[in-house]
Structures are given as C-alpha cells and as structure tokens.
Write a protein that holds these residues in place. Structure first.
Motif, PDB file in Angstrom:
ATOM      1  N   GLY A  82       0.815  -1.203   0.000  1.00  0.00           N
ATOM      2  CA  GLY A  82       0.000   0.000   0.000  1.00  0.00           C
ATOM      3  C   GLY A  82       0.850   1.255   0.000  1.00  0.00           C
ATOM      4  O   GLY A  82       2.055   1.223   0.293  1.00  0.00           O
ATOM      5  N   ASN A  83       0.225   2.381  -0.312  1.00  0.00           N
ATOM      6  CA  ASN A  83       0.973   3.645  -0.360  1.00  0.00           C
ATOM      7  C   ASN A  83       1.582   3.988   0.994  1.00  0.00           C
ATOM      8  O   ASN A  83       2.730   4.418   1.078  1.00  0.00           O
ATOM      9  N   SER A  84       0.811   3.794   2.062  1.00  0.00           N
ATOM     10  CA  SER A  84       1.312   4.135   3.396  1.00  0.00           C
ATOM     11  C   SER A  84       2.484   3.247   3.783  1.00  0.00           C
ATOM     12  O   SER A  84       3.457   3.702   4.397  1.00  0.00           O
ATOM     13  N   GLY A 131      -0.998  17.025   4.549  1.00  0.00           N
ATOM     14  CA  GLY A 131      -2.083  16.508   5.377  1.00  0.00           C
ATOM     15  C   GLY A 131      -2.009  14.998   5.483  1.00  0.00           C
ATOM     16  O   GLY A 131      -2.978  14.350   5.865  1.00  0.00           O
ATOM     17  N   THR A 132      -0.831  14.440   5.144  1.00  0.00           N
ATOM     18  CA  THR A 132      -0.655  12.989   5.134  1.00  0.00           C
ATOM     19  C   THR A 132       0.507  12.596   6.046  1.00  0.00           C
ATOM     20  O   THR A 132       1.073  13.421   6.747  1.00  0.00           O
ATOM     21  N   ILE A 133       0.884  11.327   5.983  1.00  0.00           N
ATOM     22  CA  ILE A 133       2.021  10.816   6.747  1.00  0.00           C
ATOM     23  C   ILE A 133       3.286  11.615   6.451  1.00  0.00           C
ATOM     24  O   ILE A 133       4.116  11.837   7.338  1.00  0.00           O
ATOM     25  N   VAL A 168       1.153  18.184  14.659  1.00  0.00           N
ATOM     26  CA  VAL A 168       0.964  18.249  13.205  1.00  0.00           C
ATOM     27  C   VAL A 168      -0.130  17.286  12.772  1.00  0.00           C
ATOM     28  O   VAL A 168      -0.983  17.616  11.940  1.00  0.00           O
ATOM     29  N   LEU A 169      -0.125  16.084  13.335  1.00  0.00           N
ATOM     30  CA  LEU A 169      -1.167  15.098  13.012  1.00  0.00           C
ATOM     31  C   LEU A 169      -2.555  15.650  13.324  1.00  0.00           C
ATOM     32  O   LEU A 169      -3.487  15.499  12.528  1.00  0.00           O
ATOM     33  N   ASP A 186      -5.284  11.914   9.553  1.00  0.00           N
ATOM     34  CA  ASP A 186      -4.725  11.044   8.522  1.00  0.00           C
ATOM     35  C   ASP A 186      -4.298   9.706   9.127  1.00  0.00           C
ATOM     36  O   ASP A 186      -3.566   9.666  10.119  1.00  0.00           O
ATOM     37  N   SER A 187      -4.747   8.620   8.521  1.00  0.00           N
ATOM     38  CA  SER A 187      -4.478   7.285   9.075  1.00  0.00           C
ATOM     39  C   SER A 187      -3.002   6.918   8.969  1.00  0.00           C
ATOM     40  O   SER A 187      -2.436   6.305   9.882  1.00  0.00           O
ATOM     41  N   GLY A 188      -2.349   7.280   7.851  1.00  0.00           N
ATOM     42  CA  GLY A 188      -0.929   6.996   7.718  1.00  0.00           C
ATOM     43  C   GLY A 188      -0.099   7.743   8.747  1.00  0.00           C
ATOM     44  O   GLY A 188       0.846   7.198   9.326  1.00  0.00           O
ATOM     45  N   GLY A 189      -0.456   9.006   8.969  1.00  0.00           N
ATOM     46  CA  GLY A 189       0.232   9.787   9.993  1.00  0.00           C
ATOM     47  C   GLY A 189       0.051   9.193  11.377  1.00  0.00           C
ATOM     48  O   GLY A 189       0.989   9.157  12.182  1.00  0.00           O
ATOM     49  N   GLN A 190      -1.145   8.696  11.658  1.00  0.00           N
ATOM     50  CA  GLN A 190      -1.399   8.069  12.961  1.00  0.00           C
ATOM     51  C   GLN A 190      -0.583   6.783  13.091  1.00  0.00           C
ATOM     52  O   GLN A 190      -0.070   6.468  14.174  1.00  0.00           O
TER      53      GLN A 190
END
Length: 559
Positions: A82-84, A131-133, A168-169, A186-190
């Motif tokens: 996956g991308n994350s 706004g992402t990881i 930031v998250l 953002d789920s990836g950031g989390q």
C-alpha cells in the motif's frame, strides 16, 4: 533520566517496540479510513510492512549498526504494501542510510537520520500531498532541526519531536478537507505516530515483549478456525424478504417495525412504499423477523444465509487455496524462467471472473490482491521474475498498489519493467485491449497510457458507518456508488445506487458500459440492472460479465 547515545542493541529494541505498538493498533488505524467503505487497510498495510523488517531484525544475533540498518531497510522495502507502507519503508530506508556508518547514535546523528528519512520519502512520491504521513514526518524533522543545537539528551529530544509530530497530526484535517468532513486525522500519519511512540517506550526502558512471531505457514496440514473469528460475527443469519402489504404502513408502523428489527439484530435496511417493504437484517433469530413481518402482509423472495457457516467455508477454501499456491510457488522456484518473448504482463486482481478475463487478454502472471489485500513489493517482484519476457508491463489496477509496483521495478535487475499506473480494474483491462505485440515497448506504453485516461470507473459497495462525504449524508448499511473523483450515489436500495452512479458517469461521448458483478451478486440481479441501463440509455452498448470480486458488488466502466 538522560541518555546521550543509542547503540545497535538499543536501536534494535526501539525498532521492534515500534513495530509491535503499530501492530497492536492496526485495526484502530484501519477505522480512520475517510470513505466509509469496508476496505480500510492503512493499519494492516503499515503493520505488514514493518513486521517484514521486524522478522529480519529479530533473527539477528548481536548485530552491529550496519547489519541492523540493512535488515530494517531491506525487510521493509520488500515487505512494503500500500501507499502508506511504501512511504513508511522509504522513511526507514532514508533513516538507515545515515545510521549504517556509525557505532552509536547521538542527537546529531539522530537529527540527520530524521532529515534523510523525510527527504527520501518525499522523493518516492511523485505528487506529495500535504495533510498525510509525509506532513507528520516533516513536522518531526523540522522540530528535530530546531532542537539539535540545544540539547544532547536523546530522551528530551525524542519526547519533544514526538509531541510536535502529534500536533501536526492533529492539524491534518485542516490541510485536507476530506479528513475534516469525515471527522478523522490522517491514518498513515497516525500509524507513524504509533511506531514512534512504541520506540519511545523502549528508549525509556518500559517493559515490552519484543518477540516477533512468524506468520503461520500453509502446508502444515492443519486448518484452524478460531473461536474468536466466529465470535466476530455477532448475528449469524443474513435475512432478506419482501412484504407484500395488506395495506400501506403508517409512519408510526414503519418506525415501530424498524425499531423491532434493531432490537433483534443489526445491518438493518428497510425500504417501504405503498405496496411492498424490502427488508434486510442480520439476526440470530430469523423467525422473529418473519413472524413480525407476516402481521403486515404476505412474504416473498425469502432468503436466509448462515453467515458463520459461510465464513467457515470461506476460511477453509482460502487456507486450502493458499496452501496450493505456496506449493505451486515452491515448484515454480525450482524452474528457471527462460526469456522467450519481447514483452509480457503482470496484473493485480481478485475474483475468478476477473482473473479469467485478464488471462484471456494475455496476462502472463496474476497477483491475487486489490482492496483490503494489497500485495507487497516482494510479491510484485516475484511475479515479474516469473514472466518470460525482456520487458514486463505491470498493471497494479489499484491506486494503493502503484507505489509498491514502482518500488518493485526499482529493485528488479533482470528485466526491464514498465509500471502502467492503472488505478482500477477497468483501466487495466483497457490497457491490455490496446496492446499491440508487433509494436515497440514505447509505442505500446504511450498508447496504453492514453487509453486508460479515457476510462471512467464506478464501484458499488456498502457503508460501514454514518458520515457525510461530498455533501452526501450516508448511513451505515447504505449502498454507495463511488466514481473516480468521489461518491456519485447513495441509496438504501442497491439498484438505485447502481443506476444513479452509471447515469452520473455517462456523457454524450459514451459508447460502451461494461459491468462486472461480484461474488455476492446473483446473475439474475446483475442482468436486471444491465437491462435497466440498456433501457435508460438505448444508444449505449452494455456488456455484462461475472467478475467474482469481493467487497464491491459491481465494478462498472464507461468508455
């Protein structure tokens, strides 16, 4: 407590703790999916990525920093899903490039490694989105630069960096409106935060189980279905029927009927008009639902499925299939693939019908995967090596697999690899239809890229929670038609969701509508909807095929 340096043993524990913490939170991270569809998999993808590296790290005996760095980088790169997961693997890759050449890590080295991690990850993404990881990682890097000249204490340094990354998250919904509308960060950031916080726990000396268990292997001859898995199905019978009303329901009667169904089950769908009431409920006592319905009229099209039994059968079939696949892969590995043609194809897909379509169109090797089960970089790389061609085109057929495919291409040394960025199954099919063996790689690449941009894709699935997306109010259990740019239709009736979605996709230039129905759809129902589209748009050619895909009842392309 103050710590000024970290050795290889300490970093190994921090990495394993971060991996374990992410693994423990993966389902929670999955639920942060923006769209309320049953395919949230960010937590799963990131966990499988980091656990691939964690298994390599846990197998090392007293490693030095260089050996540890190689295990983290190689394991995460090949296991990335996956991308994350790919972005996480690139963060780890950049980080390990710096630490590989030192014996101990101090604040200066740690800061430099964080900067390289973020730089490497940003380079791996063609169009980075804030706004992402990536944004969370950059926030951590910026704070590290701010602190590096002010302290030698790694404990203080790490704590402040993590606090800033958390801030930031929390701001990611302000950077991506779709996150704010869905009410999630953002789920990836989390996911990244859980890795960092787990590593911090190890740094502080908290008691942690560092054991990394190997995945169970098929071929052991034993197929187990755990009691916990069955218990996840709270209500065992999927019950559907239509009430032919004696007289129209009043608003009060309809409300009371819905309330009764809610008292005995979940996944309630009740669609009523003056003559009929369509009912769907998951319950442990279908008889109660039927008895109550009979007080309002006669019943037709009664359908009751034992979901626990179906779940068991599916698990058994999946386990047997996996065992057979692994046995075949072991046999295949013994045979060296002889290159005997100029160009070949690898495609990612799932579903018996779709797999057959891709094979008939000339795909040399299929990778089973898609939504909820993104293949890893290693999976794609292995598939490429099984194609007897000088140049291998890879069709990811899912936007969340493209980065992993690109990463596999960069690791491949024995083939030329061209990743066509197909984001959907219909785009992949269109690419294959427009392939001309007699022409060059570049000519085919150019034509296929041009043609996939002319395909509109729509997919019908169901909502797993209440939310508002694209100004559409969605209730749990509703059917949704999702297009290339967002949600096109929402309805409690699957036929309405389907026809409204297709109508939104059709334009004056449209000529062909292709419909692929999933494993949970009967041929009769699919034919009914295809006929409805033909009646609504008599100038269009409508093609219907069995796709057999899970999660999505219908996949539709308009060209």
């Amino acid at each position: 407590m103050e710590i000024n340096t970290i050795n290889a043993s300490g970093l190994s524990k921090m990495f394993l703790a971060g991996a374990k913490n992410l693994e423990s939170k993966k389902e929670w991270i999955n639920e942060l999916n923006v769209f309320p569809v049953p395919d949230g998999d960010t937590g799963t993808n990131m966990t499988m990525t980091i656990m691939s590296a964690a298994k390599e790290v846990s197998a090392l005996d007293n490693p030095d920093m260089k050996t540890l760095a190689k295990a983290i980088s190689s394991g995460s790169l090949r296991g990335a899903r996956g991308n994350s997961g790919v972005i996480l693997s690139q963060l780890l890759r950049g980080f390990t490039k710096v630490i590989a050449d030192v014996n101990e890590i101090d604040v200066d080295i740690l800061c430099e490694a964080i900067q390289r991690a973020v730089e490497t990850a940003y380079k791996a993404v063609m169009k980075p989105k804030e706004g992402t990881i990536l944004t969370v990682a950059r926030g951590a890097a910026d704070k590290a630069l701010e602190l590096v000249e002010t302290t030698d204490d790694i404990v203080f340094f790490v704590d402040e960096v993590i606090k800033e990354a958390d801030r930031v998250l929390a701001r990611t919904p302000d950077m991506l409106p779709v996150l704010k509308q869905a009410g999630v960060v953002d789920s990836g950031g989390q996911g990244l935060m859980q890795v960092l916080k787990g590593a911090q726990d190890a740094l502080l000396g908290k008691e942690i189980d560092y054991t990394i268990e190997d995945a169970p292997t098929a071929g052991s001859g034993v197929i187990k279905i755990s009691a916990e898995t069955e218990q996840e199905i709270k209500f065992g019978y999927c019950t559907e029927f239509i009430i032919v009303l004696n007289k129209p329901l009043t608003a009060k009667q309809e409300k009371e009927y819905k309330s009764f169904l809610e008292s005995i089950g979940d996944s309630i769908v009740v669609v009523a008009d003056d003559e009929i009431v369509k009912t769907h409920v998951h319950t442990n006592d279908p008889g109660l639902a039927i008895q109550t319905a009979l007080t309002h009229g006669s019943l037709s099209r009664i359908k009751i499925d034992n979901m626990r039994e179906e779940h068991q059968e599916r698990l058994i079939k999946d386990a047997e299939k996996q065992a057979a696949l692994q046995a075949q892969e072991t046999e295949d590995e013994k045979q060296e693939v002889a290159i005997d043609k100029e160009m070949g194809f690898v495609a990612v897909s799932i579903g018996e019908g779709l797999g057959q379509i891709f094979t008939e169109l000339g795909v040399d090797h299929m990778i089973e995967g898609g939504q909820t089960m993104n293949p890893s970089t290693e999976d794609v790389l292995e598939a490429i090596m099984k194609v007897p061609a000088k140049t291998v085109f890879v069709l990811p057929n899912n936007k969340n697999i493209i980065l992993a495919a690109n990463q596999a291409a960069s690791l491949c040394e024995d083939r030329e690899v061209v990743v066509l960025p197909t984001k959907t199954i219909p785009q992949g099919i269109t690419a294959l239809i427009n392939f001309i063996p007699e022409q060059s790689v570049e000519e085919n690449k150019e034509r296929m890229l041009e043609e996939i941009n002319n395909v509109k894709t729509g997919q019908v699935t169901y909502a797993v929670r209440d939310t508002v997306i694209d100004d559409k109010e969605i209730k749990e259990g509703d059917y949704m038609g999702i297009g290339d740019a967002g949600i096109l239709s929402v309805s409690a009736d699957i036929a309405n969701a389907f026809t409204e979605m297709v109508a939104a996709m059709v334009s004056e230039d449209s000529a062909i509508v292709s419909v692929y129905y999933g494993e949970d759809v009967s041929e009769e129902d699919a034919e009914g909807l295809a006929n409805a589209i033909e009646e609504q748009f008599p100038d269009l050619e409508v093609e219907l095929q069995m796709g057999g895909q899970p999660v999505y009842y219908y996949i539709v392309s308009v060209e």
